[in-house]
Scaffold this motif. Sequence first.
Motif, PDB file in Angstrom:
ATOM      1  N   TYR A  75     -87.952  10.613-122.570  1.00 37.05           N
ATOM      2  CA  TYR A  75     -86.755  10.701-122.268  1.00 37.05           C
ATOM      3  C   TYR A  75     -85.684  10.272-121.539  1.00 37.05           C
ATOM      4  CZ  TYR A  75     -90.649  14.376-121.435  1.00 37.05           C
ATOM      5  OH  TYR A  75     -92.244  15.385-121.683  1.00 37.05           O
ATOM      6  N   ILE A  76     -84.501  10.547-121.844  1.00 38.23           N
ATOM      7  CA  ILE A  76     -82.960  10.375-121.016  1.00 38.23           C
ATOM      8  C   ILE A  76     -83.001  11.941-120.041  1.00 38.23           C
ATOM      9  CG2 ILE A  76     -80.955   9.304-121.275  1.00 38.23           C
ATOM     10  CD1 ILE A  76     -81.870   8.479-124.502  1.00 38.23           C
ATOM     11  N   LEU A  77     -82.878  11.068-119.134  1.00 37.64           N
ATOM     12  CA  LEU A  77     -82.410  12.950-118.525  1.00 37.64           C
ATOM     13  C   LEU A  77     -81.095  12.143-117.437  1.00 37.64           C
ATOM     14  CD1 LEU A  77     -86.218  13.053-116.465  1.00 37.64           C
ATOM     15  CD2 LEU A  77     -85.262  14.523-118.937  1.00 37.64           C
ATOM     16  N   SER A  78     -80.456  13.791-116.748  1.00 38.26           N
ATOM     17  CA  SER A  78     -79.155  13.782-116.339  1.00 38.26           C
ATOM     18  C   SER A  78     -79.953  13.180-114.863  1.00 38.26           C
ATOM     19  CB  SER A  78     -78.418  14.511-116.482  1.00 38.26           C
ATOM     20  OG  SER A  78     -78.012  14.948-117.982  1.00 38.26           O
ATOM     21  N   GLY A  79     -79.437  12.306-114.243  1.00 38.79           N
ATOM     22  CA  GLY A  79     -79.370  12.400-112.650  1.00 38.79           C
ATOM     23  C   GLY A  79     -78.567  13.437-111.918  1.00 38.79           C
ATOM     24  N   ASP A  85     -82.917  13.127-106.458  1.00 38.03           N
ATOM     25  CA  ASP A  85     -82.137  14.431-107.480  1.00 38.03           C
ATOM     26  C   ASP A  85     -83.280  13.377-108.798  1.00 38.03           C
ATOM     27  OD1 ASP A  85     -81.146  16.401-105.852  1.00 38.03           O
ATOM     28  OD2 ASP A  85     -79.148  14.752-106.152  1.00 38.03           O
ATOM     29  N   SER A  86     -82.413  12.315-109.024  1.00 42.24           N
ATOM     30  CA  SER A  86     -83.674  11.267-110.111  1.00 42.24           C
ATOM     31  C   SER A  86     -84.497  11.331-109.944  1.00 42.24           C
ATOM     32  CB  SER A  86     -82.608  10.473-110.067  1.00 42.24           C
ATOM     33  OG  SER A  86     -81.141  10.063-110.580  1.00 42.24           O
ATOM     34  N   SER A  87     -84.765  11.233-108.868  1.00 40.57           N
ATOM     35  CA  SER A  87     -86.631  11.377-108.593  1.00 40.57           C
ATOM     36  C   SER A  87     -87.052  12.456-108.868  1.00 40.57           C
ATOM     37  CB  SER A  87     -87.075  11.095-107.259  1.00 40.57           C
ATOM     38  OG  SER A  87     -86.931   9.705-106.641  1.00 40.57           O
ATOM     39  N   LYS A  92     -89.584  17.207-112.739  1.00 42.19           N
ATOM     40  CA  LYS A  92     -89.722  18.270-113.867  1.00 42.19           C
ATOM     41  C   LYS A  92     -90.091  17.705-115.301  1.00 42.19           C
ATOM     42  CE  LYS A  92     -86.430  22.052-114.535  1.00 42.19           C
ATOM     43  NZ  LYS A  92     -87.964  22.636-114.342  1.00 42.19           N
ATOM     44  N   ALA A  93     -89.559  16.837-115.767  1.00 39.60           N
ATOM     45  CA  ALA A  93     -89.519  16.882-116.904  1.00 39.60           C
ATOM     46  C   ALA A  93     -91.444  16.444-117.174  1.00 39.60           C
ATOM     47  CB  ALA A  93     -89.048  14.862-117.265  1.00 39.60           C
ATOM     48  N   TYR A  94     -92.441  16.270-115.737  1.00 35.75           N
ATOM     49  CA  TYR A  94     -93.617  16.090-116.324  1.00 35.75           C
ATOM     50  C   TYR A  94     -94.948  16.856-115.486  1.00 35.75           C
ATOM     51  CZ  TYR A  94     -93.163  11.773-118.360  1.00 35.75           C
ATOM     52  OH  TYR A  94     -92.179  10.521-119.334  1.00 35.75           O
ATOM     53  N   GLU A  95     -93.496  18.471-115.484  1.00 37.99           N
ATOM     54  CA  GLU A  95     -94.538  19.244-114.782  1.00 37.99           C
ATOM     55  C   GLU A  95     -95.743  19.722-115.301  1.00 37.99           C
ATOM     56  OE1 GLU A  95     -92.067  22.071-113.369  1.00 37.99           O
ATOM     57  OE2 GLU A  95     -90.807  22.232-115.138  1.00 37.99           O
ATOM     58  N   ARG A  96     -95.708  19.650-116.798  1.00 41.74           N
ATOM     59  CA  ARG A  96     -96.870  20.256-118.030  1.00 41.74           C
ATOM     60  C   ARG A  96     -97.587  19.653-118.301  1.00 41.74           C
ATOM     61  NH1 ARG A  96     -93.300  23.565-122.962  1.00 41.74           N
ATOM     62  NH2 ARG A  96     -91.680  24.709-121.102  1.00 41.74           N
ATOM     63  N   GLU A  97     -97.619  17.983-118.206  1.00 41.77           N
ATOM     64  CA  GLU A  97     -98.578  17.226-118.226  1.00 41.77           C
ATOM     65  C   GLU A  97     -99.031  17.348-116.610  1.00 41.77           C
ATOM     66  OE1 GLU A  97     -97.396  13.793-120.786  1.00 41.77           O
ATOM     67  OE2 GLU A  97     -95.885  14.864-121.190  1.00 41.77           O
ATOM     68  N   GLN A  98     -98.506  16.430-115.768  1.00 41.16           N
ATOM     69  CA  GLN A  98     -99.166  16.566-114.042  1.00 41.16           C
ATOM     70  C   GLN A  98    -100.464  14.751-114.396  1.00 41.16           C
ATOM     71  OE1 GLN A  98    -100.233  19.869-112.846  1.00 41.16           O
ATOM     72  NE2 GLN A  98     -98.419  21.087-112.697  1.00 41.16           N
ATOM     73  N   ASN A  99    -100.673  15.004-115.757  1.00 39.12           N
ATOM     74  CA  ASN A  99    -102.251  13.582-115.318  1.00 39.12           C
ATOM     75  C   ASN A  99    -101.618  12.739-115.354  1.00 39.12           C
ATOM     76  OD1 ASN A  99    -104.739  13.032-115.446  1.00 39.12           O
ATOM     77  ND2 ASN A  99    -105.071  13.073-117.318  1.00 39.12           N
ATOM     78  N   ILE A 172     -96.626  13.246-105.187  1.00 40.61           N
ATOM     79  CA  ILE A 172     -95.150  12.861-105.444  1.00 40.61           C
ATOM     80  C   ILE A 172     -94.491  14.844-105.349  1.00 40.61           C
ATOM     81  CG2 ILE A 172     -94.820  12.473-107.656  1.00 40.61           C
ATOM     82  CD1 ILE A 172     -92.868  10.818-104.364  1.00 40.61           C
ATOM     83  N   LYS A 173     -95.469  14.959-106.588  1.00 42.17           N
ATOM     84  CA  LYS A 173     -94.887  16.664-106.682  1.00 42.17           C
ATOM     85  C   LYS A 173     -95.237  17.548-105.127  1.00 42.17           C
ATOM     86  CE  LYS A 173     -93.712  20.143-108.688  1.00 42.17           C
ATOM     87  NZ  LYS A 173     -93.956  21.506-108.245  1.00 42.17           N
ATOM     88  N   SER A 174     -96.603  16.652-104.705  1.00 40.56           N
ATOM     89  CA  SER A 174     -96.117  17.714-103.400  1.00 40.56           C
ATOM     90  C   SER A 174     -95.622  17.629-102.375  1.00 40.56           C
ATOM     91  CB  SER A 174     -98.328  17.456-102.807  1.00 40.56           C
ATOM     92  OG  SER A 174     -99.254  17.861-103.723  1.00 40.56           O
TER      93      SER A 174
END
Length: 231
Positions: A75-79, A85-87, A92-99, A172-174
């Motif tokens: 992934y290349i994401l915008s901060g 905000d960057s974290s 968010k990019a990994y919310e479908r995987e989570q593991n 970290i999500k929690s």
Amino acid sequence: MKKVAVLLAGGSGKRMGSTLPKQFLTIGDKPIIQHSIEAFDNHEGIDEICVVIHADYHEEINDLISENNYSKVRYILSGGKERSDSSLAAIKAYEREQNVYLIFHDAVRPFVSSRIISDVIAELKSGKSVAVAIPTTDTIFFLNQNETIESVPDRNLLRRAQTPQAFSYKIIKSAYDVATSDPDFVATDDCGVVLKYLPQEPIHIVEGDESNIKITFEQDLLQGAQIVEKK
């Protein structure tokens, strides 16, 4: 679980006095961010890399990754405006995987060692949240509101923070879920978010290294060049 290095490169680097963000300035024969990408791309314990960068510099980072065939960059994401905000973009990019484990690293710390990365991964695998830090050799003064000395903390209990800082996705999500519901939320690093909003979660220290410097000011470029020469 998958080990993901999140390279935080969303800053503009204005303190450096350059028109380019500091992560694109050169140390040795490479941009600073290239040193950081290679540290994780070359490490056998890292499964993939997520780069979070200012929206104006996607073309530059895409070119760099393509030219050097860094296969682990997914992934290349915008901060955003703040570091948090960057974290959050990576979370968010990994919310479908989570593991996954998310290993947050300042992209302008280009000399993180293979040993540090390995130690961080080992602690993650044992179920721990992790920070990297080194002992302080200076005496530290704790001041009161009048800017006079209130106390002198025990130096043996003090550490200078570095990165990576690493957590399971769940932790970290929690922490950020609670933090973003706080109207007074301000964060400078991910450990601070976990410490404040998940105080029951211990954060364990991995020993850092004096060469794991953060390039912030112009004089840091000279120190970085010296590190490259020694290598």
